[in-house]
Each structure stands twice: as structure tokens, then as C-alpha cells.
Design a protein around this motif. Structure first.
Motif, PDB file in Angstrom:
ATOM      1  N   SER A  12       0.765  -1.421   0.005  1.00  0.00           N
ATOM      2  CA  SER A  12       0.038  -0.008  -0.122  1.00  0.00           C
ATOM      3  C   SER A  12       0.997   1.310  -0.064  1.00  0.00           C
ATOM      4  CB  SER A  12      -0.896   0.057   1.320  1.00  0.00           C
ATOM      5  OG  SER A  12      -0.253  -0.086   2.352  1.00  0.00           O
ATOM      6  N   ARG A  13       2.084   1.149   0.357  1.00  0.00           N
ATOM      7  CA  ARG A  13       2.791   2.123   0.364  1.00  0.00           C
ATOM      8  C   ARG A  13       3.880   2.555  -0.864  1.00  0.00           C
ATOM      9  NH1 ARG A  13       4.216   0.338   5.732  1.00  0.00           N
ATOM     10  NH2 ARG A  13       6.380  -0.141   5.001  1.00  0.00           N
ATOM     11  N   GLU A  14       3.657   1.495  -1.732  1.00  0.00           N
ATOM     12  CA  GLU A  14       4.397   1.548  -3.200  1.00  0.00           C
ATOM     13  C   GLU A  14       3.898   2.711  -3.937  1.00  0.00           C
ATOM     14  OE1 GLU A  14       7.008   0.104  -4.600  1.00  0.00           O
ATOM     15  OE2 GLU A  14       7.134  -1.609  -3.129  1.00  0.00           O
ATOM     16  N   LEU A  15       4.645   3.541  -4.208  1.00  0.00           N
ATOM     17  CA  LEU A  15       4.276   4.810  -5.131  1.00  0.00           C
ATOM     18  C   LEU A  15       3.740   4.348  -6.402  1.00  0.00           C
ATOM     19  CD1 LEU A  15       7.423   7.310  -5.055  1.00  0.00           C
ATOM     20  CD2 LEU A  15       5.188   7.347  -3.933  1.00  0.00           C
ATOM     21  N   LEU A  16       4.116   3.332  -7.098  1.00  0.00           N
ATOM     22  CA  LEU A  16       3.282   2.948  -8.382  1.00  0.00           C
ATOM     23  C   LEU A  16       1.909   2.409  -7.907  1.00  0.00           C
ATOM     24  CD1 LEU A  16       3.113   2.099 -11.301  1.00  0.00           C
ATOM     25  CD2 LEU A  16       4.357  -0.032 -10.753  1.00  0.00           C
ATOM     26  N   ARG A  53      19.445   5.510 -13.330  1.00  0.00           N
ATOM     27  CA  ARG A  53      19.921   4.457 -12.404  1.00  0.00           C
ATOM     28  C   ARG A  53      21.643   4.990 -12.567  1.00  0.00           C
ATOM     29  NH1 ARG A  53      15.281   3.966 -11.013  1.00  0.00           N
ATOM     30  NH2 ARG A  53      14.106   1.969 -10.928  1.00  0.00           N
ATOM     31  N   LYS A  54      22.014   5.039 -11.276  1.00  0.00           N
ATOM     32  CA  LYS A  54      23.443   5.404 -11.228  1.00  0.00           C
ATOM     33  C   LYS A  54      24.236   4.044 -10.566  1.00  0.00           C
ATOM     34  CE  LYS A  54      22.874   9.545 -12.402  1.00  0.00           C
ATOM     35  NZ  LYS A  54      23.205   9.834 -13.687  1.00  0.00           N
ATOM     36  N   SER A  55      23.794   3.175  -9.904  1.00  0.00           N
ATOM     37  CA  SER A  55      24.217   2.019  -9.332  1.00  0.00           C
ATOM     38  C   SER A  55      25.183   1.111 -10.259  1.00  0.00           C
ATOM     39  CB  SER A  55      23.327   1.460  -8.322  1.00  0.00           C
ATOM     40  OG  SER A  55      23.057   0.041  -8.818  1.00  0.00           O
ATOM     41  N   ALA A  56      26.371   0.933 -10.002  1.00  0.00           N
ATOM     42  CA  ALA A  56      26.927  -0.027 -10.773  1.00  0.00           C
ATOM     43  C   ALA A  56      26.594  -1.485 -10.794  1.00  0.00           C
ATOM     44  CB  ALA A  56      28.537  -0.181 -10.320  1.00  0.00           C
ATOM     45  N   SER A  75      -7.628   5.274 -24.460  1.00  0.00           N
ATOM     46  CA  SER A  75      -8.851   5.841 -23.585  1.00  0.00           C
ATOM     47  C   SER A  75      -8.964   5.293 -21.950  1.00  0.00           C
ATOM     48  CB  SER A  75     -10.402   5.865 -24.023  1.00  0.00           C
ATOM     49  OG  SER A  75     -10.401   6.249 -25.532  1.00  0.00           O
ATOM     50  N   PRO A  76      -7.766   5.074 -21.435  1.00  0.00           N
ATOM     51  CA  PRO A  76      -7.769   4.750 -20.160  1.00  0.00           C
ATOM     52  C   PRO A  76      -8.207   6.009 -19.203  1.00  0.00           C
ATOM     53  CG  PRO A  76      -5.610   5.575 -20.581  1.00  0.00           C
ATOM     54  CD  PRO A  76      -6.401   5.881 -21.570  1.00  0.00           C
ATOM     55  N   ARG A  77      -8.325   5.417 -17.667  1.00  0.00           N
ATOM     56  CA  ARG A  77      -8.727   6.416 -16.782  1.00  0.00           C
ATOM     57  C   ARG A  77      -7.664   7.336 -16.467  1.00  0.00           C
ATOM     58  NH1 ARG A  77     -13.266   5.358 -13.568  1.00  0.00           N
ATOM     59  NH2 ARG A  77     -14.644   3.458 -14.216  1.00  0.00           N
ATOM     60  N   LYS A  78      -6.565   6.678 -16.460  1.00  0.00           N
ATOM     61  CA  LYS A  78      -5.126   7.234 -16.435  1.00  0.00           C
ATOM     62  C   LYS A  78      -3.993   6.798 -17.067  1.00  0.00           C
ATOM     63  CE  LYS A  78      -5.229   7.101 -11.732  1.00  0.00           C
ATOM     64  NZ  LYS A  78      -4.881   7.284 -10.438  1.00  0.00           N
ATOM     65  N   VAL A  79      -2.971   7.470 -17.215  1.00  0.00           N
ATOM     66  CA  VAL A  79      -1.760   7.092 -17.664  1.00  0.00           C
ATOM     67  C   VAL A  79      -0.759   7.276 -16.686  1.00  0.00           C
ATOM     68  CG1 VAL A  79       0.121   7.114 -19.409  1.00  0.00           C
ATOM     69  CG2 VAL A  79      -2.448   7.362 -20.181  1.00  0.00           C
ATOM     70  N   VAL A  80       0.163   6.317 -16.156  1.00  0.00           N
ATOM     71  CA  VAL A  80       1.106   6.393 -15.236  1.00  0.00           C
ATOM     72  C   VAL A  80       2.398   6.166 -15.910  1.00  0.00           C
ATOM     73  CG1 VAL A  80       1.767   5.514 -12.842  1.00  0.00           C
ATOM     74  CG2 VAL A  80      -0.705   5.534 -13.344  1.00  0.00           C
ATOM     75  N   ILE A  81       3.443   7.224 -15.629  1.00  0.00           N
ATOM     76  CA  ILE A  81       4.763   7.305 -16.299  1.00  0.00           C
ATOM     77  C   ILE A  81       5.799   7.309 -15.205  1.00  0.00           C
ATOM     78  CG2 ILE A  81       6.019   8.289 -18.166  1.00  0.00           C
ATOM     79  CD1 ILE A  81       3.361   9.723 -18.919  1.00  0.00           C
ATOM     80  N   LYS A  82       6.701   6.146 -15.308  1.00  0.00           N
ATOM     81  CA  LYS A  82       7.646   6.316 -14.285  1.00  0.00           C
ATOM     82  C   LYS A  82       9.041   7.343 -15.040  1.00  0.00           C
ATOM     83  CE  LYS A  82       9.462   2.704 -11.948  1.00  0.00           C
ATOM     84  NZ  LYS A  82      10.061   1.455 -11.783  1.00  0.00           N
ATOM     85  N   ARG A  83       9.325   8.335 -14.033  1.00  0.00           N
ATOM     86  CA  ARG A  83      10.370   9.071 -14.427  1.00  0.00           C
ATOM     87  C   ARG A  83      11.573   9.098 -13.541  1.00  0.00           C
ATOM     88  NH1 ARG A  83      11.178   9.590 -19.079  1.00  0.00           N
ATOM     89  NH2 ARG A  83      11.988  11.529 -19.022  1.00  0.00           N
ATOM     90  N   SER A 107       6.474  11.560  -6.252  1.00  0.00           N
ATOM     91  CA  SER A 107       7.814  11.688  -6.108  1.00  0.00           C
ATOM     92  C   SER A 107       8.462  10.855  -4.756  1.00  0.00           C
ATOM     93  CB  SER A 107       8.255  12.919  -6.096  1.00  0.00           C
ATOM     94  OG  SER A 107       8.180  13.522  -7.381  1.00  0.00           O
ATOM     95  N   GLY A 108       9.396   9.872  -5.053  1.00  0.00           N
ATOM     96  CA  GLY A 108      10.242   9.267  -4.138  1.00  0.00           C
ATOM     97  C   GLY A 108      11.714   9.876  -4.112  1.00  0.00           C
ATOM     98  N   LYS A 109      12.782   9.312  -3.602  1.00  0.00           N
ATOM     99  CA  LYS A 109      13.914   9.828  -3.638  1.00  0.00           C
ATOM    100  C   LYS A 109      14.583   9.644  -4.651  1.00  0.00           C
ATOM    101  CE  LYS A 109      14.917   8.605   1.290  1.00  0.00           C
ATOM    102  NZ  LYS A 109      15.846   7.755   1.973  1.00  0.00           N
ATOM    103  N   ALA A 110      14.329   8.696  -5.726  1.00  0.00           N
ATOM    104  CA  ALA A 110      15.059   8.328  -7.086  1.00  0.00           C
ATOM    105  C   ALA A 110      14.066   8.478  -8.186  1.00  0.00           C
ATOM    106  CB  ALA A 110      15.655   7.161  -6.902  1.00  0.00           C
ATOM    107  N   VAL A 111      12.947   8.031  -7.802  1.00  0.00           N
ATOM    108  CA  VAL A 111      11.803   8.038  -9.051  1.00  0.00           C
ATOM    109  C   VAL A 111      10.714   8.664  -8.764  1.00  0.00           C
ATOM    110  CG1 VAL A 111      10.182   6.132 -10.157  1.00  0.00           C
ATOM    111  CG2 VAL A 111      12.423   5.619  -9.552  1.00  0.00           C
ATOM    112  N   ARG A 112       9.885   9.305  -9.852  1.00  0.00           N
ATOM    113  CA  ARG A 112       8.839  10.051  -9.873  1.00  0.00           C
ATOM    114  C   ARG A 112       7.718   9.349 -10.678  1.00  0.00           C
ATOM    115  NH1 ARG A 112      10.158  14.375 -12.992  1.00  0.00           N
ATOM    116  NH2 ARG A 112       8.844  13.854 -14.552  1.00  0.00           N
ATOM    117  N   TYR A 113       6.389   9.501 -10.418  1.00  0.00           N
ATOM    118  CA  TYR A 113       5.347   8.848 -11.169  1.00  0.00           C
ATOM    119  C   TYR A 113       4.715  10.041 -11.681  1.00  0.00           C
ATOM    120  CZ  TYR A 113       6.769   4.164  -9.704  1.00  0.00           C
ATOM    121  OH  TYR A 113       7.358   3.013  -9.465  1.00  0.00           O
TER     122      TYR A 113
END
Length: 230
Positions: free
Chosen positions: A56-60, A159-162, A192-200, A217-223
Motif C-alpha cells: 500500500s506504500r508503493e508509489l506505483l 539509475r546510477k548504481s554499478a 482511453s484509460p482512466r489514467k496514464v502512469v509514467i515512471k520518470r 515522487s520518491g527519492k530516485a523515481v517520480r510517477y
């Protein structure tokens, strides 16, 4: 194309090591192998994130949530190895996963087959179905509007992690980052969806320059969420 992280392989022998990735099968299932790197779909490692208190806490999940729909339907137009789709399915969505690269699609299907035999995952992956082919064509051919279309194009800056770079170098050998931003977003909206969700990336530009209705928005990802007028 599916969910991928876009990464450049290192120079010298590293380039040669991942120049010709190949599919192999062993007792653990199907894997993509290049040099000393192995990539395999594995939903079992996602189990901690599927616990109700964490899910329930997942941003997506929060971004994709639709009100007043008992059995929501989502199209993941950039499925990759399906981990984001798994979160949506665990949250109650029926998910159509679009993947145009046949190698990545094979890895995804194999991961789903193995998860279907796991009692902890079987009910979730039963709500996931793979459509192998170009996601723009799939979106244009949907028989009914989905509730959500989810987009996660590849972007080099995200993403920056090796460790992540090493893991996804193999997939990056198969197909480049999304070069059809406008067409992909246009097809998503045309469905024609109710919404389009885009990970950025959290500080990245809006996809195709289209301003979202709102963002999470989270620390590294924004929806970014686009809510078309109905």
C-alpha cells in the motif's frame, strides 16, 4: 519495449563480454548470459514488497489506484521483466504485459511459469498475461479501454548504481532506450484509460514534454499521472 534500465557497457574486454548475450536454460530456468553476467526473471525476490503493509506504500500502486473499480485492468506497455506489473497485480489489477523483444519476452514468460508453481505467487501471477509484440500496436488494438496504462521507458540518467548497470547491460544489448516517446504516449492516451502512469527519473523531464495532471515522487523515481478528460 519493456521496462529496462539503459546502461552503457564498460570499455575494452567488458564490451566484448556482453557483445553476444545468449539464452540458456538450467535447473533454475531460462537465463540471458553474456560473459560473466547472468540475467534471469525472478519474482520470488519481490515477495517482501508484496506484503499488504508494504504494498500500500508503493508509489506505483498509489499512482495507479482507481476509485470505484472492483476489478481494475492495467496495460504495462513497457513490461521488461515484469516487476512493476507484479506490484500492480498484487494490488488487484489484471495486467496485460507488452514486450516486443522476443528474448526479453521469453525471460518474462519463463519467470511467470515458475512463479505460477509457487504458492506464494500463484494467485498474483494468474492476473498477469503477456502480449508479445509492439506495445503501440497492442494499445491501438485493445478491445476495451483499460483503467490504467503504465509506461516505463528506458532512460540513461535514471539509475546510477554499478550493480544495476551490470545487471541490465545484457538487456541493453537487445534494444535501445525508447525513441518513440510521442508515439508511445499518444497510443496510451488513444486507448482511453482512466489514467496514464509514467515512471520518470525524479528530476527528469516529462515524457514527450507533456505536463502531468499530478505527480508522486520518491527519492530516485517520480510517477507522473495523466488523467484524460472523460
Amino acid at each position: 519495449m519493456g521496462e529496462r534500465e539503459s546502461h552503457k557497457a564498460g570499455g575494452g574486454t567488458a564490451d566484448a563480454a556482453v557483445a553476444a548475450p545468449r539464452l540458456t536454460r538450467d535447473e533454475a530456468g531460462l537465463a540471458l548470459v553474456g560473459g560473466n553476467m547472468v540475467l534471469r526473471g525472478d519474482f520470488s525476490r519481490m515477495l517482501p514488497r508484496l506484503r499488504r503493509d508494504r504494498l500500500s506504500r508503493e508509489l506505483l500502486v498509489r499512482a495507479a489506484k482507481v476509485k470505484g473499480v472492483d476489478a481494475p485492468v492495467a496495460v504495462d506497455a513497457t513490461a521488461g521483466l515484469g516487476e512493476d506489473s507484479l506490484l500492480l497485480a498484487a494490488a488487484g489489477f489484471s495486467v496485460l504485459l507488452c514486450e516486443r523483444d522476443e528474448v526479453v519476452a521469453a525471460l518474462l514468460k519463463d519467470a511467470l511459469e515458475r512463479a505460477a508453481a509457487d504458492p506464494a505467487l500463484a494467485a498474483v501471477v494468474a492476473r498477469m498475461r503477456v502480449a508479445e509484440g509492439d506495445s503501440i500496436e497492442v494499445l491501438h488494438s485493445l478491445p476495451e479501454p483499460p483503467d490504467v496504462v503504465y509506461l516505463d521507458p528506458m532512460f540513461p540518467e535514471r539509475r546510477k548504481s554499478a550493480a544495476v548497470k551490470k545487471k541490465f547491460q545484457l538487456i541493453h544489448q537487445l534494444e535501445p532506450p525508447c525513441g518513440e516517446q510521442e508515439e508511445l504516449l499518444g497510443a496510451a492516451l488513444a486507448a482511453s484509460p482512466r489514467k496514464v502512469v509514467i515512471k520518470r527519473p525524479v528530476k527528469g523531464p516529462a515524457l514527450a514534454g507533456v505536463k502531468p495532471s499530478y505527480s508522486l515522487s520518491g527519492k530516485a523515481v517520480r510517477y507522473d499521472v495523466l488523467v484524460p478528460p472523460r
